[in-house]
Design an enzyme around this catalytic site. Structure first.
Site, PDB file in Angstrom:
ATOM      1  N   CYS A 218       3.053   2.000  -0.174  1.00 32.66           N
ATOM      2  CA  CYS A 218       1.786   1.832  -0.900  1.00 32.66           C
ATOM      3  C   CYS A 218       2.027   1.463  -2.349  1.00 32.66           C
ATOM      4  O   CYS A 218       1.204   0.782  -2.961  1.00 32.66           O
ATOM      5  CB  CYS A 218       0.942   3.105  -0.792  1.00 32.66           C
ATOM      6  SG  CYS A 218       1.794   4.595  -1.335  1.00 32.66           S
TER       7      CYS A 218
ATOM      8  N   GLU B  12      -4.224  -5.162   1.324  1.00 31.30           N
ATOM      9  CA  GLU B  12      -2.900  -4.569   1.208  1.00 31.30           C
ATOM     10  C   GLU B  12      -1.973  -5.285   2.188  1.00 31.30           C
ATOM     11  O   GLU B  12      -2.282  -5.404   3.369  1.00 31.30           O
ATOM     12  CB  GLU B  12      -2.935  -3.078   1.531  1.00 31.30           C
ATOM     13  CG  GLU B  12      -1.566  -2.432   1.406  1.00 31.30           C
ATOM     14  CD  GLU B  12      -1.582  -0.942   1.684  1.00 31.30           C
ATOM     15  OE1 GLU B  12      -0.813  -0.215   1.041  1.00 31.30           O
ATOM     16  OE2 GLU B  12      -2.374  -0.519   2.551  1.00 31.30           O
TER      17      GLU B  12
ATOM     18  N   GLU C 284      -4.321   9.867  -0.112  1.00 26.43           N
ATOM     19  CA  GLU C 284      -3.442   8.869  -0.735  1.00 26.43           C
ATOM     20  C   GLU C 284      -3.460   7.685   0.211  1.00 26.43           C
ATOM     21  O   GLU C 284      -2.867   7.714   1.280  1.00 26.43           O
ATOM     22  CB  GLU C 284      -2.040   9.460  -0.905  1.00 26.43           C
ATOM     23  CG  GLU C 284      -1.208   8.738  -1.953  1.00 26.43           C
ATOM     24  CD  GLU C 284      -0.478   7.537  -1.383  1.00 26.43           C
ATOM     25  OE1 GLU C 284      -0.990   6.403  -1.539  1.00 26.43           O
ATOM     26  OE2 GLU C 284       0.577   7.729  -0.777  1.00 26.43           O
ATOM     27  N   LEU C 285      -4.165   6.626  -0.206  1.00 22.24           N
ATOM     28  CA  LEU C 285      -4.475   5.527   0.701  1.00 22.24           C
ATOM     29  C   LEU C 285      -3.723   4.257   0.314  1.00 22.24           C
ATOM     30  O   LEU C 285      -2.631   4.309  -0.226  1.00 22.24           O
ATOM     31  CB  LEU C 285      -5.984   5.323   0.737  1.00 22.24           C
ATOM     32  CG  LEU C 285      -6.795   6.596   1.057  1.00 22.24           C
ATOM     33  CD1 LEU C 285      -8.289   6.319   1.017  1.00 22.24           C
ATOM     34  CD2 LEU C 285      -6.386   7.176   2.399  1.00 22.24           C
TER      35      LEU C 285
END
Length: 464
Positions: free
Chosen positions: A268, A365, A234-235
């Site tokens: 995230c 991000e 899970e990035l």
């Protein structure tokens, strides 16, 4: 190996505690004991494991206050949000306690002349590499289903939340689970790559899960591939929040502020790119900027605070770089854009307008209180902009027409789509991403089955 880990309070920059980093011998001992505990635990009946998970839910609620204080001290989360991690974890434990027999029960398969079924069996000891931004919830959303399925856990948490990591290990024991079933490894940041690689190659480690950066995910995924082991990653995420021209503007703006600035933007699944239909872009931007300016930034222990500090000084520096480079590339700074004077790692809630693909704030991000607004000329253009990202975690679309919003969401590659709702995780639905946001799923039936052996049984009666 590095010998000491120091935790720092992001509210004031003061040192909290120091912890000795584990030696190779200590890590070996922890893995050996964890392997034995996992093997024994996996042989226990499911109803016994379920009872333990119910006790875990009770313990999570019992210790919520102390954990919330620790979370806030170590990573700066607003107190109410810190307490929310504990309650969400407790609710998740109860979900699996209530549904484990259904999800993990044998599945009969109808084949003429054959007694066939699929059994979901534990795989053993799982290495979990976890991040600092949700020190309890990130661990629990993996650990609870994994423990319920009959596995054990070796936890390598982020060094800056070492206190939380050790408290979590004790929490499982306090709930009556076996010693060594959940083991925290205290490893300093420079030593993490080598230790992780060695553990993934260890035959006693059955699989690995990681929540974290793309760099770390690439390393862990590659190591797991070489070792032929299951991995879940899970990035990063750069979720699009799409506002179409028929959306209720006030509702969308209120949701947008919540979606971006929750946990000081350190999530995230925080919305990061706000893609707004051209006809309403000016009004949306004005309202969004006004609401952003009204946010209360300060000590996260105070009841009226809405945005606390970033977790570390280097994270604040990275965010400031992204702002500076985006403005240099043509983005317009509408509010914020600099560190808050004084102690701690605070950064002003920031909004950039006129962003587009090719700008850092749009392409990377942004892990902090920074929102990037882009204007879409049409629904197709909104889809184009939302897809113009290497990430694919989630999308949120706002419109008075569910069909129209669904058509936009359907055109965007992501692990989840939310219509007129802020992206969230929930124990009842799978969570995970696509593209550079990773692979595999957490939560729901998919999450608990990720770390089981879906074993086929096929039996035929012998003739007398």
């Amino acid at each position: 190996m590095t010998t000491q880990i120091a935790t720092i309070c992001p509210i004031n920059g003061a040192q909290l505690e120091t912890y000795p980093s584990m030696s190779d011998a200590a890590i070996e001992s922890a893995v050996s004991k964890g392997y034995a505990a996992a093997k024994s635990w996996g042989q226990r009946p499911l109803d016994e494991r379920v009872a333990a998970v119910r006790r875990l839910a009770e313990e999570l609620r019992k210790q919520a206050g102390a954990f919330a204080e620790l979370i806030t001290s170590e990573m700066g989360k607003v107190s109410a949000e810190a307490a929310g991690e504990m309650e969400k974890s407790a609710v998740t434990a109860l979900y699996y306690a209530d549904n484990a027999s259904r999800i993990l029960g044998d599945e009969k398969v109808s084949i003429d002349g054959v007694d066939a079924w699929v059994s979901y069996e534990p795989i053993g000891l799982v290495l979990a590499v976890m991040p600092w931004n949700f020190p309890v919830w990130q661990v629990m959303r993996f650990a609870i289903p994994s423990i319920t399925a009959g596995n054990g856990i070796v936890l390598k948490h982020s060094p800056n939340v070492t206190g939380c990591a050790l408290a979590l290990q004790q929490l499982f024991v306090d709930a009556g689970l076996p010693e060594n079933l959940v083991t925290t490894l205290v490893v300093a940041e420079p030593d993490v790559p080598a230790v992780s690689d060695r553990l993934i190659n260890d035959d006693r480690i059955a699989a690995v899960t990681l929540t974290g950066s793309n760099r770390a995910g690439a390393a862990v995924g590659a190591a797991a591939g070489r070792a032929s082991k299951k991995s879940v990653l899970e990035l990063g995420g750069s979720d699009a929040f799409v506002v179409l021209d028929d959306a209720d503007l006030d509702t969308a703006v209120a949701a947008a502020v919540k979606a971006r600035f929750h946990n000081a933007g350190q999530s995230c699944v925080c919305a990061k790119r706000f893609i707004v239909s051209e006809a309403i872009a000016q009004k949306f931007t004005e309202k969004f900027v006004t609401a952003t300016k009204a946010l209360v930034v300060g000590d996260p222990r105070q009841a009226n605070t809405q945005v606390g500090p970033l977790a570390r000084g280097d994270l604040r520096d990275a965010l400031n770089r992204q702002v500076r480079e985006s403005v240099a590339a043509g983005a317009v700074l509408l509010t914020g854009g600099k560190a808050v004077d004084g102690p701690g790692f605070f950064y002003e809630p920031t909004v950039l307008g006129a962003t587009a693909p090719g700008m850092v704030a749009f392409d990377e991000e942004t892990f902090g209180p920074l929102a990037a607004i882009a204007v879409a000329k049409s629904d197709d253009d909104a889809i184009r902009l939302a897809n113009a990202s290497p990430f694919g975690l989630s999308i949120s679309v706002w419109s008075k027409s569910k069909d129209r919003a669904f058509a936009v969401a359907k055109g965007v590659t992501s692990g989840a789509a939310f219509i007129n709702a802020v992206t969230a995780s929930d124990a009842r639905i799978p969570f995970g991403g696509t593209k550079k946001s990773g692979y595999g799923r957490e939560l729901a039936a998919a999450g608990i089955r990720e770390f089981t052996n879906a074993r086929t049984y096929w039996a035929v009666e012998q003739k007398a």
